[in-house]
Design an enzyme around this catalytic site. Structure first.
Site, mmCIF file in Angstrom:
data_model
loop_
_atom_site.group_PDB
_atom_site.id
_atom_site.type_symbol
_atom_site.label_atom_id
_atom_site.label_comp_id
_atom_site.label_asym_id
_atom_site.label_seq_id
_atom_site.Cartn_x
_atom_site.Cartn_y
_atom_site.Cartn_z
ATOM 1 N N GLU A 1 -5.301 -8.141 -0.477
ATOM 2 C CA GLU A 1 -5.867 -7.804 0.831
ATOM 3 C C GLU A 1 -7.187 -7.093 0.604
ATOM 4 O O GLU A 1 -7.280 -6.172 -0.214
ATOM 5 C CB GLU A 1 -4.912 -6.908 1.623
ATOM 6 C CG GLU A 1 -5.247 -6.808 3.092
ATOM 7 C CD GLU A 1 -4.264 -5.925 3.845
ATOM 8 O OE1 GLU A 1 -4.742 -5.133 4.693
ATOM 9 O OE2 GLU A 1 -3.048 -6.001 3.604
ATOM 10 N N LYS B 1 -20.655 -19.779 3.982
ATOM 11 C CA LYS B 1 -20.815 -21.192 3.605
ATOM 12 C C LYS B 1 -21.229 -21.317 2.139
ATOM 13 O O LYS B 1 -20.762 -22.214 1.432
ATOM 14 C CB LYS B 1 -21.846 -21.872 4.506
ATOM 15 C CG LYS B 1 -21.390 -22.058 5.938
ATOM 16 C CD LYS B 1 -22.492 -22.711 6.771
ATOM 17 C CE LYS B 1 -22.084 -22.863 8.221
ATOM 18 N NZ LYS B 1 -23.173 -23.465 9.048
ATOM 19 N N TRP C 1 -0.155 6.217 4.796
ATOM 20 C CA TRP C 1 -0.296 5.754 6.179
ATOM 21 C C TRP C 1 0.886 4.922 6.677
ATOM 22 O O TRP C 1 0.895 4.509 7.828
ATOM 23 C CB TRP C 1 -1.604 4.983 6.358
ATOM 24 C CG TRP C 1 -1.903 4.009 5.243
ATOM 25 C CD1 TRP C 1 -1.524 2.709 5.151
ATOM 26 C CD2 TRP C 1 -2.690 4.294 4.074
ATOM 27 N NE1 TRP C 1 -2.004 2.147 3.994
ATOM 28 C CE2 TRP C 1 -2.727 3.093 3.317
ATOM 29 C CE3 TRP C 1 -3.354 5.425 3.595
ATOM 30 C CZ2 TRP C 1 -3.398 3.014 2.087
ATOM 31 C CZ3 TRP C 1 -4.014 5.332 2.391
ATOM 32 C CH2 TRP C 1 -4.040 4.142 1.656
ATOM 33 N N GLU D 1 0.829 -1.217 0.000
ATOM 34 C CA GLU D 1 0.000 0.000 0.000
ATOM 35 C C GLU D 1 0.864 1.268 0.000
ATOM 36 O O GLU D 1 0.532 2.267 0.640
ATOM 37 C CB GLU D 1 -0.972 -0.022 1.182
ATOM 38 C CG GLU D 1 -1.917 -1.219 1.124
ATOM 39 C CD GLU D 1 -2.794 -1.386 2.361
ATOM 40 O OE1 GLU D 1 -2.812 -0.472 3.215
ATOM 41 O OE2 GLU D 1 -3.447 -2.435 2.479
ATOM 42 N N TYR E 1 -9.972 -2.347 0.016
ATOM 43 C CA TYR E 1 -11.054 -2.178 0.988
ATOM 44 C C TYR E 1 -12.056 -1.141 0.486
ATOM 45 O O TYR E 1 -13.198 -1.117 0.916
ATOM 46 C CB TYR E 1 -10.486 -1.706 2.335
ATOM 47 C CG TYR E 1 -9.607 -2.717 3.014
ATOM 48 C CD1 TYR E 1 -10.143 -3.718 3.810
ATOM 49 C CD2 TYR E 1 -8.229 -2.685 2.846
ATOM 50 C CE1 TYR E 1 -9.334 -4.661 4.432
ATOM 51 C CE2 TYR E 1 -7.417 -3.614 3.458
ATOM 52 C CZ TYR E 1 -7.969 -4.600 4.255
ATOM 53 O OH TYR E 1 -7.162 -5.533 4.856
#
Length: 241
Positions: free
Chosen positions: A160, A222, A48, A43, A119
């Site tokens: 990710e 599931k 960050w 990233e 994300y």
């Protein structure tokens, strides 16, 4: 070559000691190291981390990544490592996906996995796009990395992703699987990795990205598991025979 260079090498040496203990005995009775996907300095197009945009120049980042690979692979002879490169989707403009994606790219000889951390398209609180827009954008992003990987003979992966606390209903089938299946190129990604479930007692946080028994998305997980295009570890062949 800076003031922290020797400290960095000590960290890498500690990893080498750990990595060299990851061995398995194959069917012929020979010990070999287990393949490990190693994803350094992820990233980097965000701000960050100390190696990220705004804290380090693009060339400094490239030098850091290249040094890490050369030190582990060429100096320490760690040949079980599969190196993954993974910028963050939130800092990529889909209209100029390729040019944004290659910010800080260290070169083909240093990368095995063309990855993406996303994300942003999983219901991130700062993303104001609708759910349908986010799903469509995820497909576009996955197509982007898959096409890059094909051209460069690499592996494409969603390195990710997830939604903290799993607040998005049916996230597994609707927000992860459906965008993958929506396009033939997007389907070429080799794996999806969601982030960790924290140890609440130790880390004092309830952060989690995979469901537990009784969690709201457990039944949807599931269904995701049962889909024939999805493979889990239990369905893989024995890699050491």
């Amino acid at each position: 070559g800076g003031a922290k260079h020797d400290e960095l090498k000590k960290y890498l040496d500690a990893f080498v000691a750990f990595n060299e203990a990851l061995v398995v005995t194959d069917a012929r009775g020979k010990q070999q190291q287990i393949p490990v996907i190693f994803r350094p300095w992820h990233e980097h197009n965000g701000d960050w981390f100390w190696w990220g945009k705004g804290h380090a120049s693009e060339q400094d980042y490239i030098t850091l990544y290249q040094f890490t690979v050369k030190y582990l692979r060429d100096q320490k002879n760690q040949h079980n490592l599969i190196f993954a490169y993974s910028p963050d989707r939130s800092r990529i403009d889909l209209a100029k996906f390729e040019s944004d994606y290659f910010y800080g790219y260290p070169g083909d000889e240093y990368v095995d996995v063309i990855g993406l951390d996303d994300y942003w398209d999983m219901g991130h609180e700062a993303n104001t796009a609708s759910a349908d827009e986010q799903k469509a954008n995820l497909t576009v992003a996955l197509k982007g990395i898959s096409k890059i990987a094909q051209l460069r003979h690499k592996i494409a992966a969603l390195t990710e992703t997830g939604n903290n606390g799993l607040k998005v209903p049916n996230i597994w089938t609707d927000r992860i699987l459906a965008p993958v299946l929506a396009d033939p190129d997007a389907q070429l990604i080799t794996y999806v990795l969601v982030w960790r479930n924290a140890n609440t007692a130790r880390e004092k946080t309830a952060q989690f990205y995979a469901p537990y028994t009784g969690q709201a998305t457990a039944e949807n997980f599931k269904a995701f598991f049962a889909n024939p295009v999805v493979l889990f570890e239990s369905e893989l062949p024995n890699l050491y025979q």
